[in-house]
Design a protein around this motif. Sequence first.
Motif, PDB file in Angstrom:
ATOM      1  N   ILE A  16    -105.942  75.517  38.687  1.00  0.00           N
ATOM      2  CA  ILE A  16    -105.291  75.700  39.984  1.00  0.00           C
ATOM      3  C   ILE A  16    -103.898  76.268  39.771  1.00  0.00           C
ATOM      4  CG2 ILE A  16    -104.543  74.611  42.138  1.00  0.00           C
ATOM      5  CD1 ILE A  16    -106.433  72.294  41.493  1.00  0.00           C
ATOM      6  N   PRO A  17    -103.662  77.542  40.110  1.00  0.00           N
ATOM      7  CA  PRO A  17    -102.296  78.077  40.059  1.00  0.00           C
ATOM      8  C   PRO A  17    -101.528  77.585  41.285  1.00  0.00           C
ATOM      9  CG  PRO A  17    -103.793  79.748  40.904  1.00  0.00           C
ATOM     10  CD  PRO A  17    -104.645  78.538  40.562  1.00  0.00           C
ATOM     11  N   ALA A  18    -100.266  77.209  41.089  1.00  0.00           N
ATOM     12  CA  ALA A  18     -99.505  76.638  42.205  1.00  0.00           C
ATOM     13  C   ALA A  18     -98.071  77.146  42.207  1.00  0.00           C
ATOM     14  CB  ALA A  18     -99.518  75.114  42.119  1.00  0.00           C
ATOM     15  N   TYR A  19     -97.685  77.736  43.313  1.00  0.00           N
ATOM     16  CA  TYR A  19     -96.285  78.162  43.496  1.00  0.00           C
ATOM     17  C   TYR A  19     -95.800  77.663  44.855  1.00  0.00           C
ATOM     18  CZ  TYR A  19     -92.162  81.046  44.200  1.00  0.00           C
ATOM     19  OH  TYR A  19     -90.886  81.458  44.455  1.00  0.00           O
ATOM     20  N   ASN A  20     -94.838  76.766  44.835  1.00  0.00           N
ATOM     21  CA  ASN A  20     -94.291  76.167  46.059  1.00  0.00           C
ATOM     22  C   ASN A  20     -95.402  75.616  46.957  1.00  0.00           C
ATOM     23  OD1 ASN A  20     -91.756  76.811  45.143  1.00  0.00           O
ATOM     24  ND2 ASN A  20     -91.441  78.531  46.557  1.00  0.00           N
ATOM     25  N   GLU A  21     -96.185  74.721  46.374  1.00  0.00           N
ATOM     26  CA  GLU A  21     -97.360  74.170  47.061  1.00  0.00           C
ATOM     27  C   GLU A  21     -97.216  72.669  47.359  1.00  0.00           C
ATOM     28  OE1 GLU A  21     -99.720  75.673  48.352  1.00  0.00           O
ATOM     29  OE2 GLU A  21     -99.924  77.628  47.397  1.00  0.00           O
ATOM     30  N   GLU A  22     -95.992  72.192  47.540  1.00  0.00           N
ATOM     31  CA  GLU A  22     -95.798  70.763  47.770  1.00  0.00           C
ATOM     32  C   GLU A  22     -96.514  70.261  49.030  1.00  0.00           C
ATOM     33  OE1 GLU A  22     -91.642  70.010  48.311  1.00  0.00           O
ATOM     34  OE2 GLU A  22     -91.510  71.110  50.205  1.00  0.00           O
ATOM     35  N   LYS A  23     -96.737  71.130  50.009  1.00  0.00           N
ATOM     36  CA  LYS A  23     -97.352  70.706  51.266  1.00  0.00           C
ATOM     37  C   LYS A  23     -98.873  70.636  51.194  1.00  0.00           C
ATOM     38  CE  LYS A  23     -93.653  72.595  54.179  1.00  0.00           C
ATOM     39  NZ  LYS A  23     -93.313  73.564  55.255  1.00  0.00           N
ATOM     40  N   ARG A  24     -99.484  71.359  50.248  1.00  0.00           N
ATOM     41  CA  ARG A  24    -100.942  71.460  50.237  1.00  0.00           C
ATOM     42  C   ARG A  24    -101.591  70.875  48.995  1.00  0.00           C
ATOM     43  NH1 ARG A  24    -102.067  77.727  51.867  1.00  0.00           N
ATOM     44  NH2 ARG A  24    -100.946  78.104  49.921  1.00  0.00           N
ATOM     45  N   LEU A  25    -100.847  70.779  47.918  1.00  0.00           N
ATOM     46  CA  LEU A  25    -101.470  70.501  46.625  1.00  0.00           C
ATOM     47  C   LEU A  25    -102.032  69.085  46.517  1.00  0.00           C
ATOM     48  CD1 LEU A  25    -102.158  71.772  43.965  1.00  0.00           C
ATOM     49  CD2 LEU A  25     -99.932  71.096  43.093  1.00  0.00           C
ATOM     50  N   GLU A  44    -111.844  68.326  33.528  1.00  0.00           N
ATOM     51  CA  GLU A  44    -110.385  68.351  33.497  1.00  0.00           C
ATOM     52  C   GLU A  44    -109.900  69.260  34.609  1.00  0.00           C
ATOM     53  OE1 GLU A  44    -108.701  70.101  29.966  1.00  0.00           O
ATOM     54  OE2 GLU A  44    -109.857  71.961  30.176  1.00  0.00           O
ATOM     55  N   ILE A  45    -108.735  68.938  35.147  1.00  0.00           N
ATOM     56  CA  ILE A  45    -108.102  69.757  36.174  1.00  0.00           C
ATOM     57  C   ILE A  45    -106.769  70.223  35.616  1.00  0.00           C
ATOM     58  CG2 ILE A  45    -107.187  69.814  38.528  1.00  0.00           C
ATOM     59  CD1 ILE A  45    -109.082  67.404  39.103  1.00  0.00           C
ATOM     60  N   ILE A  46    -106.601  71.523  35.490  1.00  0.00           N
ATOM     61  CA  ILE A  46    -105.367  72.093  34.947  1.00  0.00           C
ATOM     62  C   ILE A  46    -104.592  72.742  36.088  1.00  0.00           C
ATOM     63  CG2 ILE A  46    -104.369  73.751  33.348  1.00  0.00           C
ATOM     64  CD1 ILE A  46    -106.852  73.454  31.612  1.00  0.00           C
ATOM     65  N   VAL A  47    -103.427  72.202  36.378  1.00  0.00           N
ATOM     66  CA  VAL A  47    -102.564  72.774  37.405  1.00  0.00           C
ATOM     67  C   VAL A  47    -101.437  73.527  36.711  1.00  0.00           C
ATOM     68  CG1 VAL A  47    -101.158  72.342  39.451  1.00  0.00           C
ATOM     69  CG2 VAL A  47    -103.082  70.822  38.918  1.00  0.00           C
ATOM     70  N   VAL A  48    -101.277  74.800  37.048  1.00  0.00           N
ATOM     71  CA  VAL A  48    -100.226  75.617  36.454  1.00  0.00           C
ATOM     72  C   VAL A  48     -99.134  75.829  37.507  1.00  0.00           C
ATOM     73  CG1 VAL A  48     -99.655  77.758  35.263  1.00  0.00           C
ATOM     74  CG2 VAL A  48    -101.958  76.786  35.041  1.00  0.00           C
ATOM     75  N   ALA A  92    -108.111  75.962  28.808  1.00  0.00           N
ATOM     76  CA  ALA A  92    -109.211  75.108  29.247  1.00  0.00           C
ATOM     77  C   ALA A  92    -110.128  74.714  28.092  1.00  0.00           C
ATOM     78  CB  ALA A  92    -110.010  75.813  30.327  1.00  0.00           C
ATOM     79  N   LYS A  93    -110.723  73.522  28.206  1.00  0.00           N
ATOM     80  CA  LYS A  93    -111.617  72.998  27.180  1.00  0.00           C
ATOM     81  C   LYS A  93    -113.048  72.828  27.682  1.00  0.00           C
ATOM     82  CE  LYS A  93    -107.959  72.560  24.645  1.00  0.00           C
ATOM     83  NZ  LYS A  93    -107.679  73.579  23.607  1.00  0.00           N
ATOM     84  N   GLY A  94    -113.286  73.050  28.957  1.00  0.00           N
ATOM     85  CA  GLY A  94    -114.604  72.816  29.517  1.00  0.00           C
ATOM     86  C   GLY A  94    -115.632  73.842  29.068  1.00  0.00           C
ATOM     87  N   LYS A  95    -116.892  73.437  29.108  1.00  0.00           N
ATOM     88  CA  LYS A  95    -117.992  74.350  28.800  1.00  0.00           C
ATOM     89  C   LYS A  95    -118.074  75.446  29.855  1.00  0.00           C
ATOM     90  CE  LYS A  95    -122.931  74.338  27.694  1.00  0.00           C
ATOM     91  NZ  LYS A  95    -124.142  73.480  27.525  1.00  0.00           N
ATOM     92  N   TYR A  96    -117.744  75.080  31.093  1.00  0.00           N
ATOM     93  CA  TYR A  96    -117.682  76.035  32.198  1.00  0.00           C
ATOM     94  C   TYR A  96    -116.307  75.923  32.840  1.00  0.00           C
ATOM     95  CZ  TYR A  96    -122.671  75.783  31.375  1.00  0.00           C
ATOM     96  OH  TYR A  96    -123.905  75.801  30.768  1.00  0.00           O
ATOM     97  N   VAL A  97    -115.695  77.079  33.087  1.00  0.00           N
ATOM     98  CA  VAL A  97    -114.302  77.099  33.539  1.00  0.00           C
ATOM     99  C   VAL A  97    -114.200  77.849  34.864  1.00  0.00           C
ATOM    100  CG1 VAL A  97    -111.932  77.627  32.886  1.00  0.00           C
ATOM    101  CG2 VAL A  97    -113.631  77.173  31.102  1.00  0.00           C
ATOM    102  N   PHE A  98    -113.607  77.201  35.847  1.00  0.00           N
ATOM    103  CA  PHE A  98    -113.438  77.773  37.177  1.00  0.00           C
ATOM    104  C   PHE A  98    -111.953  77.869  37.518  1.00  0.00           C
ATOM    105  CE2 PHE A  98    -117.662  76.097  37.202  1.00  0.00           C
ATOM    106  CZ  PHE A  98    -118.395  76.850  38.113  1.00  0.00           C
ATOM    107  N   PHE A  99    -111.612  78.850  38.334  1.00  0.00           N
ATOM    108  CA  PHE A  99    -110.299  78.785  38.977  1.00  0.00           C
ATOM    109  C   PHE A  99    -110.474  78.827  40.483  1.00  0.00           C
ATOM    110  CE2 PHE A  99    -110.581  83.432  38.046  1.00  0.00           C
ATOM    111  CZ  PHE A  99    -110.306  83.976  39.299  1.00  0.00           C
ATOM    112  N   THR A 100    -109.571  78.149  41.165  1.00  0.00           N
ATOM    113  CA  THR A 100    -109.619  78.067  42.622  1.00  0.00           C
ATOM    114  C   THR A 100    -108.205  78.058  43.167  1.00  0.00           C
ATOM    115  OG1 THR A 100    -110.633  76.874  44.476  1.00  0.00           O
ATOM    116  CG2 THR A 100    -109.609  75.528  42.748  1.00  0.00           C
TER     117      THR A 100
END
Length: 248
Positions: A16-25, A44-48, A92-100
């Motif tokens: 999850i890429p995040a820029y100024n997302e305090e209201k939604r994250l 795992e959930i990776i927030v950048v 990422a370390k998962g067997k399958y990697v998604f971004f959203t």
Amino acid sequence: MLKNVQIEECYISIIIPAYNEEKRLLRTLNKICAYFSQQDFICEIIVVDDGSTDNTSQVIRNFALSNNHVVVLTNEQNSGKGYSVRKGMLSAKGKYVFFTDADLSTPIEEIEKCLPYLTHDYDVVIGSRSMPESNILIHQPWYREKMGKIFNVIVNAVLLKGIVDTQCGFKGFRREIVEKVFSRCSIDGFSFDVEVLYLSRKFNFKIKEIPIRWENSALSKVNPIKDSLQMFKDLFRIKIKDLKGYYR
């Protein structure tokens, strides 16, 4: 709480890429965690955090304190969505990697449509808002939909024939594909999706585009003029870089 992440057993990574997302994250993280808590695999959930200037960083870190499957990566300065997604994908370390997207415009449950393709015949699965079966709950403003359609017409003409929607922010990859594709990417802005798909096709990876549920967020970070112009420029940068042998 989800199962503890054990690197060697991680099945799915969500970036999850995040820029100024305090209201939604926080809402997004709670939804994703609630969903995966019902599954029988480890994730795992990776927030950048892309150099946010609001309280995004604190929101993520507070959440991660009580959720040890959440990984926090931080850019020292705002570096772009493409840069942030790339950083997360390569970590990422998962067997399958998604971004959203941080607003979770595509419900996390849509991952169930993707996994059967990734576990069988396909290397990349991308969500589409423009297929006849797509379910758009809340539409973008008309001018953004129009610009998106024009952009995809040009993408098809210049780089990628046959892909209806390159820009939907919900995509999944087999882990072995991630390193070969994302390590060669260099576009840091919103057109990074096109570069990712262009390279996936260049290396003969199988891409499946599927219809998804999607709803627009009024808090979009895309500047319809500035960012659109840069995205059009990037299409030709991709083509020129390939002709010069950059993507070998």
